[in-house]
Write a protein that holds these residues in place. Structure first.
Motif, PDB file in Angstrom:
ATOM      1  N   ARG A 139       7.107 -11.914 -45.831  1.00 17.12           N
ATOM      2  CA  ARG A 139       6.844 -11.064 -44.668  1.00 17.12           C
ATOM      3  C   ARG A 139       6.602 -11.942 -43.460  1.00 17.12           C
ATOM      4  NH1 ARG A 139       1.729  -8.243 -47.007  1.00 17.12           N
ATOM      5  NH2 ARG A 139       1.516 -10.397 -47.591  1.00 17.12           N
ATOM      6  N   LYS A 140       7.032 -11.469 -42.327  1.00 21.32           N
ATOM      7  CA  LYS A 140       6.781 -12.175 -41.086  1.00 21.32           C
ATOM      8  C   LYS A 140       5.511 -11.587 -40.485  1.00 21.32           C
ATOM      9  CE  LYS A 140       9.041 -13.570 -36.858  1.00 21.32           C
ATOM     10  NZ  LYS A 140      10.275 -13.469 -36.076  1.00 21.32           N
ATOM     11  N   ILE A 141       4.603 -12.450 -40.095  1.00 19.44           N
ATOM     12  CA  ILE A 141       3.326 -12.002 -39.557  1.00 19.44           C
ATOM     13  C   ILE A 141       3.282 -12.363 -38.082  1.00 19.44           C
ATOM     14  CG2 ILE A 141       0.822 -12.222 -39.720  1.00 19.44           C
ATOM     15  CD1 ILE A 141       1.236 -12.820 -42.681  1.00 19.44           C
ATOM     16  N   ALA A 142       3.205 -11.331 -37.223  1.00 22.62           N
ATOM     17  CA  ALA A 142       3.116 -11.545 -35.781  1.00 22.62           C
ATOM     18  C   ALA A 142       1.650 -11.700 -35.413  1.00 22.62           C
ATOM     19  CB  ALA A 142       3.728 -10.362 -35.042  1.00 22.62           C
ATOM     20  N   ILE A 143       1.370 -12.646 -34.551  1.00 23.34           N
ATOM     21  CA  ILE A 143      -0.004 -12.916 -34.146  1.00 23.34           C
ATOM     22  C   ILE A 143      -0.279 -12.186 -32.846  1.00 23.34           C
ATOM     23  CG2 ILE A 143      -1.672 -14.700 -33.518  1.00 23.34           C
ATOM     24  CD1 ILE A 143       0.055 -16.628 -35.208  1.00 23.34           C
ATOM     25  N   GLY A 144      -1.322 -11.345 -32.849  1.00 17.58           N
ATOM     26  CA  GLY A 144      -1.702 -10.606 -31.648  1.00 17.58           C
ATOM     27  C   GLY A 144      -2.791 -11.359 -30.905  1.00 17.58           C
ATOM     28  N   SER A 145      -3.051 -10.946 -29.668  1.00 18.97           N
ATOM     29  CA  SER A 145      -4.104 -11.593 -28.893  1.00 18.97           C
ATOM     30  C   SER A 145      -5.466 -11.137 -29.398  1.00 18.97           C
ATOM     31  CB  SER A 145      -3.954 -11.258 -27.408  1.00 18.97           C
ATOM     32  OG  SER A 145      -4.100  -9.867 -27.227  1.00 18.97           O
ATOM     33  N   SER A 146      -6.438 -12.011 -29.347  1.00 20.77           N
ATOM     34  CA  SER A 146      -7.782 -11.684 -29.812  1.00 20.77           C
ATOM     35  C   SER A 146      -8.783 -12.020 -28.712  1.00 20.77           C
ATOM     36  CB  SER A 146      -8.104 -12.433 -31.097  1.00 20.77           C
ATOM     37  OG  SER A 146      -7.966 -13.811 -30.884  1.00 20.77           O
ATOM     38  N   GLU A 176       5.554  -7.362 -40.518  1.00 24.07           N
ATOM     39  CA  GLU A 176       6.888  -6.781 -40.541  1.00 24.07           C
ATOM     40  C   GLU A 176       7.662  -7.372 -41.702  1.00 24.07           C
ATOM     41  OE1 GLU A 176       8.562  -7.922 -36.865  1.00 24.07           O
ATOM     42  OE2 GLU A 176       7.095  -6.849 -35.637  1.00 24.07           O
ATOM     43  N   ASP A 177       8.465  -6.555 -42.358  1.00 22.30           N
ATOM     44  CA  ASP A 177       9.341  -7.074 -43.401  1.00 22.30           C
ATOM     45  C   ASP A 177      10.407  -7.929 -42.747  1.00 22.30           C
ATOM     46  OD1 ASP A 177       8.025  -5.886 -45.459  1.00 22.30           O
ATOM     47  OD2 ASP A 177       9.278  -4.086 -45.469  1.00 22.30           O
ATOM     48  N   SER A 178      10.753  -9.022 -43.394  1.00 25.79           N
ATOM     49  CA  SER A 178      11.751  -9.916 -42.853  1.00 25.79           C
ATOM     50  C   SER A 178      12.537 -10.532 -43.990  1.00 25.79           C
ATOM     51  CB  SER A 178      11.076 -11.018 -42.032  1.00 25.79           C
ATOM     52  OG  SER A 178      12.019 -11.978 -41.657  1.00 25.79           O
ATOM     53  N   SER A 179      13.834 -10.654 -43.828  1.00 27.32           N
ATOM     54  CA  SER A 179      14.649 -11.299 -44.853  1.00 27.32           C
ATOM     55  C   SER A 179      14.825 -12.780 -44.557  1.00 27.32           C
ATOM     56  CB  SER A 179      16.008 -10.620 -44.946  1.00 27.32           C
ATOM     57  OG  SER A 179      16.675 -10.751 -43.708  1.00 27.32           O
ATOM     58  N   SER A 180      14.267 -13.251 -43.412  1.00 27.48           N
ATOM     59  CA  SER A 180      14.391 -14.674 -43.099  1.00 27.48           C
ATOM     60  C   SER A 180      13.461 -15.469 -43.985  1.00 27.48           C
ATOM     61  CB  SER A 180      14.076 -14.910 -41.614  1.00 27.48           C
ATOM     62  OG  SER A 180      12.731 -14.593 -41.376  1.00 27.48           O
ATOM     63  N   GLU A 181      13.804 -16.735 -44.147  1.00 27.09           N
ATOM     64  CA  GLU A 181      13.037 -17.612 -45.021  1.00 27.09           C
ATOM     65  C   GLU A 181      11.737 -17.994 -44.328  1.00 27.09           C
ATOM     66  OE1 GLU A 181      14.295 -21.457 -47.068  1.00 27.09           O
ATOM     67  OE2 GLU A 181      16.041 -20.141 -47.173  1.00 27.09           O
ATOM     68  N   THR A 182      10.632 -17.836 -45.018  1.00 26.18           N
ATOM     69  CA  THR A 182       9.338 -18.246 -44.488  1.00 26.18           C
ATOM     70  C   THR A 182       8.640 -19.091 -45.506  1.00 26.18           C
ATOM     71  OG1 THR A 182       8.266 -16.265 -45.328  1.00 26.18           O
ATOM     72  CG2 THR A 182       9.065 -16.168 -43.080  1.00 26.18           C
ATOM     73  N   LYS A 183       7.758 -19.961 -45.075  1.00 26.10           N
ATOM     74  CA  LYS A 183       7.000 -20.809 -45.985  1.00 26.10           C
ATOM     75  C   LYS A 183       5.800 -20.008 -46.465  1.00 26.10           C
ATOM     76  CE  LYS A 183       4.912 -25.304 -46.473  1.00 26.10           C
ATOM     77  NZ  LYS A 183       5.567 -25.711 -47.656  1.00 26.10           N
ATOM     78  N   LYS A 184       5.662 -19.873 -47.759  1.00 29.41           N
ATOM     79  CA  LYS A 184       4.555 -19.119 -48.342  1.00 29.41           C
ATOM     80  C   LYS A 184       3.470 -20.079 -48.776  1.00 29.41           C
ATOM     81  CE  LYS A 184       6.943 -17.034 -51.461  1.00 29.41           C
ATOM     82  NZ  LYS A 184       7.344 -16.155 -52.538  1.00 29.41           N
ATOM     83  N   ILE A 185       2.247 -19.684 -48.550  1.00 33.86           N
ATOM     84  CA  ILE A 185       1.118 -20.505 -48.998  1.00 33.86           C
ATOM     85  C   ILE A 185       1.069 -20.436 -50.505  1.00 33.86           C
ATOM     86  CG2 ILE A 185      -1.388 -20.746 -48.961  1.00 33.86           C
ATOM     87  CD1 ILE A 185      -1.302 -19.560 -46.146  1.00 33.86           C
ATOM     88  N   GLY A 186       0.977 -21.582 -51.144  1.00 28.82           N
ATOM     89  CA  GLY A 186       0.903 -21.629 -52.599  1.00 28.82           C
ATOM     90  C   GLY A 186       2.244 -21.699 -53.274  1.00 28.82           C
ATOM     91  N   ALA A 187       3.330 -21.738 -52.521  1.00 32.68           N
ATOM     92  CA  ALA A 187       4.657 -21.829 -53.139  1.00 32.68           C
ATOM     93  C   ALA A 187       5.157 -23.259 -52.990  1.00 32.68           C
ATOM     94  CB  ALA A 187       5.630 -20.873 -52.468  1.00 32.68           C
ATOM     95  N   ALA A 188       5.874 -23.679 -54.000  1.00 34.05           N
ATOM     96  CA  ALA A 188       6.423 -25.043 -53.968  1.00 34.05           C
ATOM     97  C   ALA A 188       7.757 -25.035 -53.299  1.00 34.05           C
ATOM     98  CB  ALA A 188       6.552 -25.589 -55.375  1.00 34.05           C
TER      99      ALA A 188
END
Length: 171
Positions: free
Chosen positions: A138-145, A159-171
């Motif tokens: 999933r692609k995570i958009a960062i909002g203002s805080s 948002e769902d995304s078919s693009s390649e993203t780096k996942k935490i914990g994945a090799a």
């Protein structure tokens, strides 16, 4: 046989507690076992096929089971044929193995068997990896805080995304 120390890997990998168990299982399997021969083919990113040469076995002689991440194929030949034709045969060389076997394959999480076919002495097992929606990238958009209390428009949207993203914990 020596053991492998995985301690350095645990510092950089999160959530891979099963890795040590998988490596230990692979070490225990008899690597010299060559019967029956098999092929593993990747058809697509999430589709695979295993072909096992099972000449002389019928559908009734074969059992396929998947349990706890392990695919097991068992071939059981009925006792020796006591027909008069079998007793009259005089083999000069008998190279076709007609013995029972157990062949195990470690499969990844969320891999299921979709079908199995026996044709011309080849057992073909089709597998597919079906990831649940929660595990797909999933692609995570960062909002203002700007404030300490976030409003719905300020929170991060997913948002769902078919693009390649780096996942935490994945090799």
């Amino acid at each position: 046989m020596s053991t492998i120390d995985l301690t350095p890997l645990y510092r950089t990998m999160v959530g891979f507690d099963r890795m040590a168990n998988l490596i230990n299982t692979a070490q225990r399997l008899d690597g010299a076992q060559g019967y029956p021969p098999y092929n593993i083919e990747q058809l697509d990113e999430n589709e695979f096929a295993i072909e096992i040469a099972v000449a002389g076995f019928s559908e009734d002689d074969l059992e396929i089971e998947i349990k706890e991440g392990q695919l097991t194929v068992v071939g059981k030949k009925a006792g020796p044929d006591t027909s008069s034709d079998e007793n009259e045969r005089n083999f000069l060389h008998r190279g076709i193995a007609e013995r029972g076997f157990v062949r195990r394959f470690q499969v990844a999480d969320h891999v299921i068997v979709t079908k199995a076919d026996l044709k011309h002495g080849m057992l073909r097992i089709d597998l597919v990896r079906e990831l649940p929606e929660a595990m797909k990238p999933r692609k995570i958009a960062i909002g203002s805080s700007q404030s300490t209390q976030n409003t719905p428009s300020e929170t991060a949207s997913i948002e769902d995304s078919s693009s390649e993203t780096k996942k935490i914990g994945a090799a």
